[in-house]
Design an enzyme around this catalytic site. Structure first.
Site, short mmCIF file in Angstrom:
data_model
loop_
_atom_site.label_atom_id
_atom_site.label_comp_id
_atom_site.label_asym_id
_atom_site.label_seq_id
_atom_site.Cartn_x
_atom_site.Cartn_y
_atom_site.Cartn_z
N LYS A 54 0.85 -1.20 0.00
CA LYS A 54 0.00 0.00 0.00
C LYS A 54 0.88 1.25 0.00
O LYS A 54 0.62 2.21 -0.73
CB LYS A 54 -0.95 -0.02 1.20
CG LYS A 54 -2.08 -1.02 1.02
CD LYS A 54 -2.83 -1.33 2.28
CE LYS A 54 -3.80 -2.49 2.02
NZ LYS A 54 -4.44 -3.02 3.20
N GLN A 98 -5.27 -2.13 9.41
CA GLN A 98 -5.03 -3.44 8.80
C GLN A 98 -5.61 -4.55 9.68
O GLN A 98 -5.32 -4.62 10.88
CB GLN A 98 -3.51 -3.64 8.62
CG GLN A 98 -3.13 -4.85 7.83
CD GLN A 98 -3.56 -4.79 6.36
OE1 GLN A 98 -3.38 -3.78 5.69
NE2 GLN A 98 -4.15 -5.86 5.88
N ASP A 123 -11.66 2.02 3.62
CA ASP A 123 -12.03 0.61 3.50
C ASP A 123 -13.54 0.46 3.30
O ASP A 123 -14.02 -0.61 2.93
CB ASP A 123 -11.62 -0.15 4.78
CG ASP A 123 -10.41 -1.04 4.56
OD1 ASP A 123 -10.10 -1.34 3.39
OD2 ASP A 123 -9.77 -1.43 5.56
#
Ligand code: NDP
Length: 287
Positions: A54, A98, A123
């Protein structure tokens, strides 16, 4: 092979290009560089690889990127304080925690995800964004299903009026996929472990999405001739062997188009994260 191969790298490159172009335009117009912060708690090796990827994607597109690495024994209060700091940081437009969290924090997962400002929730897991998606409002949408839709659109595969079947009803893939297809006027059926006569349902699909987590689950007899088959599954069957949820070798002889695993949907997720970060920056600037 009868089916057209939908290769993730081609679509991921197009999505990244669009995200990069939009980021440059934003910078030119407003002086703002999109910024993404990724919080990782503990030392899960797979998560560390994702976080590095990322960061690399951000750097390549000229985004501001911050990786926040917290120790395994981080308390809920410490994690929430970090999220609060990033919620208030003007150079950060997207925040991602995460998953999975370390064992001791797993029971607080909803609390953690809900602490992220919905405007920075790249997200798309915050209930505000889930509600916005369901009610057809502008939302930040989970990257994997959003990437599948973007791929269908870029490939010129018609969604409107299509009979779409999604196998799997998770919050991360199945349910957002259902809503994204529905908002584009597909007729959608969602299947799960209690669905009766699954093959009968899937064999009517023009677009079949498999998000089950079982290797080779979708067999050729479950697929309509000429259908588009999107395999979201990632299953490790040997230390260096990944396969999807679809019996690729058999299904590619029946389908009209199909995504491989590896090399399919998996490559779209980080590209869509970049797009979501640009979306988030624009949404924050526009109030
Ligand atoms: P979940 O385990 O959360 O959900 C699996 C779904 O499959 C459930 O809804 C379950 O039904 C359904 N299911 C299980 N068995 C059957 C069955 N026999 N018949 C019909 N449905 C069944 O998985 P996720 O949605 O998180 O992930 C699915 C797959 O996608 C995994 O392989 C995962 O690794 C992959 N994935 C890939 C991503 C990427 O490409 N970047 C991102 C996210 C996931 P029920 O609800 O009834 O239990």
């Amino acid at each position: 092979m009868a089916a057209k191969l939908l290769e993730g790298k081609l679509f991921a490159a197009k999505i990244r290009e669009e995200a990069g172009r939009r980021a440059s335009e934003l910078k030119e117009k407003t002086g703002v560089t999109p910024g993404l912060a990724v919080i990782i708690v503990g030392e899960n090796p797979a998560s560390q690889v994702y976080v590095r990827n990322k960061h690399k994607a951000c750097t390549e597109l000229g985004f501001h990127s911050e990786s926040v690495e917290l120790p395994e024994d981080t308390t809920l209060e410490q994690l929430l304080a970090e999220i609060k700091r990033l919620n208030n940081a003007p150079e950060i437009h997207g925040i991602l925690v995460q998953l999975p969290l370390p064992k001791a924090l797993q029971k607080y997962e909803s609390e953690v995800l809900e602490a992220i400002s919905p405007l920075k929730d790249v997200d798309g897991f915050h209930p505000v964004n889930v509600g916005r998606l369901v009610t057809g409002q502008k939302a930040l949408v989970p990257c994997t299903p959003n990437g599948c839709i973007k791929m269908l659109e870029l490939a010129g595969i018609p969604i409107e009026g299509a009979n779409a079947v999604v196998i799997g009803r998770s919050n991360i893939v199945g349910k957002p996929m259902l809503n994204l297809l529905l908002s584009r006027n597909a007729t959608v059926t969602i299947c799960h472990s209690r669905t009766k006569n699954l093959a009968e349902v899937t064999s009517k699909a023009d677009i079949l999405v498999a998000a089950v987590g079982k290797p080779g689950f979708v067999t050729a007899d479950m697929v309509k001739s000429g259908a588009t088959v999107i395999d979201v599954g990632i299953n490790r069957i040997a230390p260096k062997k990944l396969v999807g949820d679809v019996d690729f070798e058999a299904v590619k002889e029946v389908a009209g188009a199909i995504t491989p695993v590896p090399g399919g949907v998996g490559l779209l997720t980080i590209a869509m994260l970049m797009m979501n970060t640009v979306d988030a920056a624009e949404m924050q600037l526009n109030g």
